[in-house]
Design an enzyme around this catalytic site. Structure first.
Site, PDB file in Angstrom:
ATOM      1  N   GLY A  77       0.439  -1.241  -0.297  1.00  0.00           N
ATOM      2  CA  GLY A  77       0.136  -0.077   0.074  1.00  0.00           C
ATOM      3  C   GLY A  77       0.707   1.284  -0.105  1.00  0.00           C
ATOM      4  O   GLY A  77       0.648   2.498  -0.308  1.00  0.00           O
TER       5      GLY A  77
ATOM      6  N   ASP B 185      -4.739   1.498  10.852  1.00  0.00           N
ATOM      7  CA  ASP B 185      -6.060   1.351  11.523  1.00  0.00           C
ATOM      8  C   ASP B 185      -6.343   0.977  12.630  1.00  0.00           C
ATOM      9  O   ASP B 185      -6.384   1.653  13.716  1.00  0.00           O
ATOM     10  CB  ASP B 185      -6.728   0.287  10.210  1.00  0.00           C
ATOM     11  CG  ASP B 185      -7.894  -0.225  10.316  1.00  0.00           C
ATOM     12  OD1 ASP B 185      -8.929   0.862  11.220  1.00  0.00           O
ATOM     13  OD2 ASP B 185      -8.746  -0.777  10.598  1.00  0.00           O
TER      14      ASP B 185
ATOM     15  N   GLU C  77       4.216   4.700   6.201  1.00  0.00           N
ATOM     16  CA  GLU C  77       2.672   3.324   5.842  1.00  0.00           C
ATOM     17  C   GLU C  77       1.360   4.324   5.632  1.00  0.00           C
ATOM     18  O   GLU C  77       1.136   5.941   5.212  1.00  0.00           O
ATOM     19  CB  GLU C  77       2.444   3.268   7.538  1.00  0.00           C
ATOM     20  CG  GLU C  77       1.676   1.954   7.059  1.00  0.00           C
ATOM     21  CD  GLU C  77       1.019   0.870   6.822  1.00  0.00           C
ATOM     22  OE1 GLU C  77       0.979   0.634   5.539  1.00  0.00           O
ATOM     23  OE2 GLU C  77       1.024   0.070   7.654  1.00  0.00           O
ATOM     24  N   ASP C  78       0.807   3.651   4.869  1.00  0.00           N
ATOM     25  CA  ASP C  78      -0.265   4.087   4.086  1.00  0.00           C
ATOM     26  C   ASP C  78      -1.344   4.356   4.764  1.00  0.00           C
ATOM     27  O   ASP C  78      -1.774   5.820   5.438  1.00  0.00           O
ATOM     28  CB  ASP C  78      -0.920   3.223   2.939  1.00  0.00           C
ATOM     29  CG  ASP C  78      -1.123   1.640   3.645  1.00  0.00           C
ATOM     30  OD1 ASP C  78      -1.257   1.096   4.651  1.00  0.00           O
ATOM     31  OD2 ASP C  78      -1.371   1.037   2.197  1.00  0.00           O
TER      32      ASP C  78
ATOM     33  N   LYS D 141      -7.036   6.312  11.240  1.00  0.00           N
ATOM     34  CA  LYS D 141      -8.555   5.739  11.045  1.00  0.00           C
ATOM     35  C   LYS D 141      -8.284   5.994  13.085  1.00  0.00           C
ATOM     36  O   LYS D 141      -8.062   4.651  13.541  1.00  0.00           O
ATOM     37  CB  LYS D 141      -9.586   4.392  10.961  1.00  0.00           C
ATOM     38  CG  LYS D 141      -9.539   4.317   8.946  1.00  0.00           C
ATOM     39  CD  LYS D 141     -10.089   2.641   9.144  1.00  0.00           C
ATOM     40  CE  LYS D 141      -9.899   2.711   7.913  1.00  0.00           C
ATOM     41  NZ  LYS D 141     -10.345   0.847   6.996  1.00  0.00           N
TER      42      LYS D 141
ATOM     43  N   ARG E  37      -5.598   0.834  -6.624  1.00  0.00           N
ATOM     44  CA  ARG E  37      -4.230   0.943  -6.228  1.00  0.00           C
ATOM     45  C   ARG E  37      -4.461   2.452  -6.594  1.00  0.00           C
ATOM     46  O   ARG E  37      -3.204   3.184  -6.274  1.00  0.00           O
ATOM     47  CB  ARG E  37      -3.451  -0.336  -5.451  1.00  0.00           C
ATOM     48  CG  ARG E  37      -2.759  -0.781  -4.872  1.00  0.00           C
ATOM     49  CD  ARG E  37      -2.370  -1.852  -4.296  1.00  0.00           C
ATOM     50  NE  ARG E  37      -1.868  -3.215  -4.381  1.00  0.00           N
ATOM     51  CZ  ARG E  37      -2.166  -3.148  -3.007  1.00  0.00           C
ATOM     52  NH1 ARG E  37      -2.748  -2.900  -1.480  1.00  0.00           N
ATOM     53  NH2 ARG E  37      -2.421  -4.905  -1.735  1.00  0.00           N
TER      54      ARG E  37
ATOM     55  N   ASP F  19      -6.049  -1.043  -1.338  1.00  0.00           N
ATOM     56  CA  ASP F  19      -6.673  -1.869  -2.791  1.00  0.00           C
ATOM     57  C   ASP F  19      -7.475  -2.068  -1.762  1.00  0.00           C
ATOM     58  O   ASP F  19      -7.942  -2.458  -0.679  1.00  0.00           O
ATOM     59  CB  ASP F  19      -5.616  -2.550  -2.917  1.00  0.00           C
ATOM     60  CG  ASP F  19      -5.991  -4.435  -1.796  1.00  0.00           C
ATOM     61  OD1 ASP F  19      -5.137  -3.967  -0.659  1.00  0.00           O
ATOM     62  OD2 ASP F  19      -6.107  -4.930  -1.952  1.00  0.00           O
TER      63      ASP F  19
ATOM     64  N   VAL G  26     -11.785   1.919   2.834  1.00  0.00           N
ATOM     65  CA  VAL G  26     -10.771   2.744   2.189  1.00  0.00           C
ATOM     66  C   VAL G  26      -9.603   2.197   0.351  1.00  0.00           C
ATOM     67  O   VAL G  26      -9.376   1.621   1.386  1.00  0.00           O
ATOM     68  CB  VAL G  26     -10.740   4.453   1.880  1.00  0.00           C
ATOM     69  CG1 VAL G  26     -11.609   4.788   3.241  1.00  0.00           C
ATOM     70  CG2 VAL G  26      -9.607   4.221   2.879  1.00  0.00           C
TER      71      VAL G  26
HETATM   72  P1  IMP Z   1      -3.517  -1.922  10.881  1.00  0.00           P
HETATM   73  O1  IMP Z   1      -2.640  -3.273  11.181  1.00  0.00           O
HETATM   74  O2  IMP Z   1      -5.181  -2.689  11.562  1.00  0.00           O
HETATM   75  O3  IMP Z   1      -3.601  -1.176  11.509  1.00  0.00           O
HETATM   76  O4  IMP Z   1      -4.338  -1.825   9.204  1.00  0.00           O
HETATM   77  C1  IMP Z   1      -3.327  -1.298   8.760  1.00  0.00           C
HETATM   78  C2  IMP Z   1      -3.026  -2.222   7.776  1.00  0.00           C
HETATM   79  O5  IMP Z   1      -4.450  -2.731   6.882  1.00  0.00           O
HETATM   80  C3  IMP Z   1      -2.424  -1.503   6.266  1.00  0.00           C
HETATM   81  O6  IMP Z   1      -1.170  -1.700   5.582  1.00  0.00           O
HETATM   82  C4  IMP Z   1      -3.768  -1.363   4.906  1.00  0.00           C
HETATM   83  O7  IMP Z   1      -2.675  -1.972   4.466  1.00  0.00           O
HETATM   84  C5  IMP Z   1      -4.957  -2.165   5.671  1.00  0.00           C
HETATM   85  N1  IMP Z   1      -5.825  -1.534   5.706  1.00  0.00           N
HETATM   86  C6  IMP Z   1      -6.280  -0.335   6.503  1.00  0.00           C
HETATM   87  N2  IMP Z   1      -7.687  -0.369   6.435  1.00  0.00           N
HETATM   88  C7  IMP Z   1      -7.463  -0.393   5.434  1.00  0.00           C
HETATM   89  C8  IMP Z   1      -8.259   0.597   4.218  1.00  0.00           C
HETATM   90  O8  IMP Z   1      -9.676   0.858   4.586  1.00  0.00           O
HETATM   91  N3  IMP Z   1      -8.702  -0.336   2.465  1.00  0.00           N
HETATM   92  C9  IMP Z   1      -7.393  -0.880   2.345  1.00  0.00           C
HETATM   93  N4  IMP Z   1      -6.278  -1.103   3.206  1.00  0.00           N
HETATM   94  C10 IMP Z   1      -6.193  -1.214   4.315  1.00  0.00           C
HETATM   95 MG    MG Z   2      -0.481  -2.889   4.913  1.00  0.00          MG
END
Ligand code: IMP
Ligand code: MG
Length: 176
Positions: free
Chosen positions: A41, A102, A98-99, A130, A166, A160, A154
């Site tokens: 991402g 979450d 990082e993109d 988020k 993407r 993606d 999103v």
């Molecule tokens: P976390 O580990 O829950 O913080 O998630 C982070 C990873 O999940 C990011 O690096 C993204 O690759 C993916 N991700 C989280 N939210 C989204 C979204 O809304 N759309 C697409 N990928 C997401």
């Molecule tokens: Mg990721």
């Protein structure tokens, strides 16, 4: 054609990337830094951020990628680690690129993984955030974020849905 509701425009993203680049160049000024992008991402953000850092006068910048994904669908916070860095980071100033943040599980894992390699410093820049979804506690003084988003899935600007979207230059929600 899918119907996409735009949440962050190209212009808003450009401004956020600039703001983040300014903060990174302020913190590191004359230092040498290693940008570590989280695949897949972060590839679009990395490309824009790296060039913005050059425009702001940072010339000593190296780029690496690490491949980590979280099974965000399952809420389990399970991490899949597919590809490591190709260089040692001991004594380096490392900036994780990082993109989106979450739950925070991916970054919590990554910070732990890289910290034991004893970098001179370790910070995170994440373009999207988020806020309401955070499960893991992350060290806020080491995290720079761009645009806050609602708790919706999103796509675009590197993000993606099942491998698609993407390449959108903006970020939004796919209607169907
Ligand atoms: P976390 O580990 O829950 O913080 O998630 C982070 C990873 O999940 C990011 O690096 C993204 O690759 C993916 N991700 C989280 N939210 C989204 C979204 O809304 N759309 C697409 N990928 C997401
Ligand atoms: Mg990721």
């Amino acid at each position: 054609m899918s119907n996409i509701q735009v949440l962050a425009t190209e212009r808003q993203i450009r401004q956020a990337v600039r703001r983040i680049a300014r903060e990174v160049s302020r913190r590191y000024q004359e230092e040498s830094i290693l940008l570590v992008g989280v695949l897949t991402g972060a590839f679009v953000f990395m490309a824009d951020l790296a060039r913005e850092l050059y425009r702001m006068g940072m010339t000593d910048v190296e780029i690496e990628f690490i491949d980590i994904s979280s099974y965000s669908g399952t809420e389990s916070g399970q991490i899949r680690f597919d590809r490591d860095l190709t260089v040692p980071i001991s004594g380096r100033h490392v900036v994780i690129v990082e993109d989106i943040i979450d739950t925070g599980a991916t970054l919590a894992f990554l910070l732990k993984l890289l910290e034991v390699r004893e970098p001179a410093s370790l910070i995170v820049v994440a373009l999207f955030n988020k806020v309401t979804r955070r499960v893991e506690t992350l060290p806020s003084e080491r995290i720079i974020t761009g645009i806050d988003l609602p708790n919706k899935f999103v796509v675009g600007y590197g993000l993606d849905r099942n491998g698609k979207f993407r390449h959108l230059p903006f970020v939004g929600i796919v209607a169907s």
